[in-house]
Motif scaffolding. Structure first.
Motif, mmCIF file in Angstrom:
data_model
loop_
_atom_site.group_PDB
_atom_site.id
_atom_site.type_symbol
_atom_site.label_atom_id
_atom_site.label_comp_id
_atom_site.label_asym_id
_atom_site.label_seq_id
_atom_site.Cartn_x
_atom_site.Cartn_y
_atom_site.Cartn_z
ATOM 1 N N ALA A 1 27.277 28.159 43.165
ATOM 2 C CA ALA A 1 26.789 28.661 41.877
ATOM 3 C C ALA A 1 26.576 30.170 41.930
ATOM 4 O O ALA A 1 26.819 30.877 40.948
ATOM 5 C CB ALA A 1 25.494 27.953 41.502
ATOM 6 N N ALA A 2 26.138 30.683 43.076
ATOM 7 C CA ALA A 2 25.916 32.124 43.206
ATOM 8 C C ALA A 2 27.228 32.894 43.100
ATOM 9 O O ALA A 2 27.288 33.948 42.449
ATOM 10 C CB ALA A 2 25.228 32.429 44.541
ATOM 11 N N TYR A 3 28.284 32.369 43.723
ATOM 12 C CA TYR A 3 29.588 33.038 43.647
ATOM 13 C C TYR A 3 30.113 33.007 42.212
ATOM 14 O O TYR A 3 30.635 34.002 41.717
ATOM 15 C CB TYR A 3 30.580 32.359 44.591
ATOM 16 C CG TYR A 3 31.952 32.983 44.552
ATOM 17 C CD1 TYR A 3 32.196 34.227 45.110
ATOM 18 C CD2 TYR A 3 33.008 32.336 43.927
ATOM 19 C CE1 TYR A 3 33.453 34.803 45.071
ATOM 20 C CE2 TYR A 3 34.270 32.908 43.878
ATOM 21 C CZ TYR A 3 34.483 34.135 44.451
ATOM 22 O OH TYR A 3 35.725 34.696 44.401
ATOM 23 N N PHE A 4 29.962 31.884 41.542
ATOM 24 C CA PHE A 4 30.398 31.775 40.149
ATOM 25 C C PHE A 4 29.631 32.761 39.276
ATOM 26 O O PHE A 4 30.211 33.463 38.443
ATOM 27 C CB PHE A 4 30.203 30.342 39.644
ATOM 28 C CG PHE A 4 30.665 30.133 38.238
ATOM 29 C CD1 PHE A 4 32.010 30.048 37.943
ATOM 30 C CD2 PHE A 4 29.752 30.045 37.202
ATOM 31 C CE1 PHE A 4 32.450 29.869 36.642
ATOM 32 C CE2 PHE A 4 30.177 29.869 35.899
ATOM 33 C CZ PHE A 4 31.524 29.783 35.618
ATOM 34 N N ALA A 5 28.305 32.832 39.467
ATOM 35 C CA ALA A 5 27.488 33.768 38.688
ATOM 36 C C ALA A 5 27.910 35.210 38.961
ATOM 37 O O ALA A 5 27.992 36.030 38.031
ATOM 38 C CB ALA A 5 26.015 33.576 39.020
ATOM 39 N N GLN A 6 28.190 35.533 40.222
ATOM 40 C CA GLN A 6 28.622 36.889 40.565
ATOM 41 C C GLN A 6 29.937 37.226 39.863
ATOM 42 O O GLN A 6 30.099 38.340 39.347
ATOM 43 C CB GLN A 6 28.780 37.025 42.071
ATOM 44 C CG GLN A 6 29.257 38.392 42.506
ATOM 45 C CD GLN A 6 29.516 38.465 44.001
ATOM 46 O OE1 GLN A 6 29.331 37.495 44.717
ATOM 47 N NE2 GLN A 6 29.938 39.630 44.459
ATOM 48 N N CYS A 7 30.860 36.276 39.830
ATOM 49 C CA CYS A 7 32.141 36.517 39.165
ATOM 50 C C CYS A 7 31.957 36.733 37.673
ATOM 51 O O CYS A 7 32.558 37.638 37.080
ATOM 52 C CB CYS A 7 33.091 35.345 39.409
ATOM 53 S SG CYS A 7 33.664 35.241 41.102
ATOM 54 N N SER B 1 30.199 40.117 37.088
ATOM 55 C CA SER B 1 31.134 41.204 37.361
ATOM 56 C C SER B 1 32.119 41.374 36.211
ATOM 57 O O SER B 1 32.404 42.497 35.782
ATOM 58 C CB SER B 1 31.877 40.927 38.663
ATOM 59 O OG SER B 1 32.863 41.898 38.881
ATOM 60 N N PHE B 2 32.648 40.260 35.716
ATOM 61 C CA PHE B 2 33.572 40.325 34.585
ATOM 62 C C PHE B 2 32.867 40.898 33.353
ATOM 63 O O PHE B 2 33.420 41.754 32.654
ATOM 64 C CB PHE B 2 34.127 38.933 34.273
ATOM 65 C CG PHE B 2 34.992 38.897 33.054
ATOM 66 C CD1 PHE B 2 36.286 39.397 33.101
ATOM 67 C CD2 PHE B 2 34.529 38.370 31.869
ATOM 68 C CE1 PHE B 2 37.093 39.382 31.977
ATOM 69 C CE2 PHE B 2 35.325 38.343 30.746
ATOM 70 C CZ PHE B 2 36.608 38.845 30.798
ATOM 71 N N GLY B 3 31.656 40.461 33.095
ATOM 72 C CA GLY B 3 30.905 40.963 31.947
ATOM 73 C C GLY B 3 30.623 42.451 32.037
ATOM 74 O O GLY B 3 30.753 43.184 31.051
ATOM 75 N N VAL B 4 30.235 42.913 33.228
ATOM 76 C CA VAL B 4 29.960 44.347 33.422
ATOM 77 C C VAL B 4 31.241 45.160 33.229
ATOM 78 O O VAL B 4 31.232 46.209 32.567
ATOM 79 C CB VAL B 4 29.341 44.600 34.809
ATOM 80 C CG1 VAL B 4 29.335 46.073 35.158
ATOM 81 C CG2 VAL B 4 27.933 44.038 34.866
#
Length: 96
Positions: A11-17, A20-23
């Motif tokens: 879940a942490a990797y998914f949230a990071q992705c 990152s895409f949003g930023v």
């Protein structure tokens, strides 16, 4: 000879992705919005960014589909080989 099972995405990797895409998309949008050019240039850049994003999603889907197809093909081939090997008895003497 089988491939090791790949661990599930955390879940942490998914949230990071996602973050990152949003930023990246947000900063590009803000950059286009505050660019000192006319409305037509901003519109062109905005459409270009949207086209790039949708193309990236489509490319990622195509790569994923190709990998799944290759993985499925190799599993079917491996299952056939396993069946042949399990049915083969090297000590069996065929009558002539």
């Amino acid at each position: 000879m089988t491939k090791p099972i790949q661990p599930a995405m955390t879940a942490a990797y998914f949230a990071q992705c996602v973050i990152s895409f949003g930023v990246a998309l947000g900063s590009t949008t803000l950059g286009i919005f505050y660019l000192p050019v006319g409305a037509w240039v901003r519109a062109f850049l905005a459409v270009s960014v949207l086209y790039t994003v949708t193309s990236a999603f489509v490319l990622a889907k195509c790569v994923r589909d190709r990998q799944e197809f290759d993985s499925m093909s190799s599993r079917v081939d491996q299952a056939r080989l396993d069946k042949l090997l399990s049915e083969h008895d090297p000590y069996k003497v065929d009558a002539i």
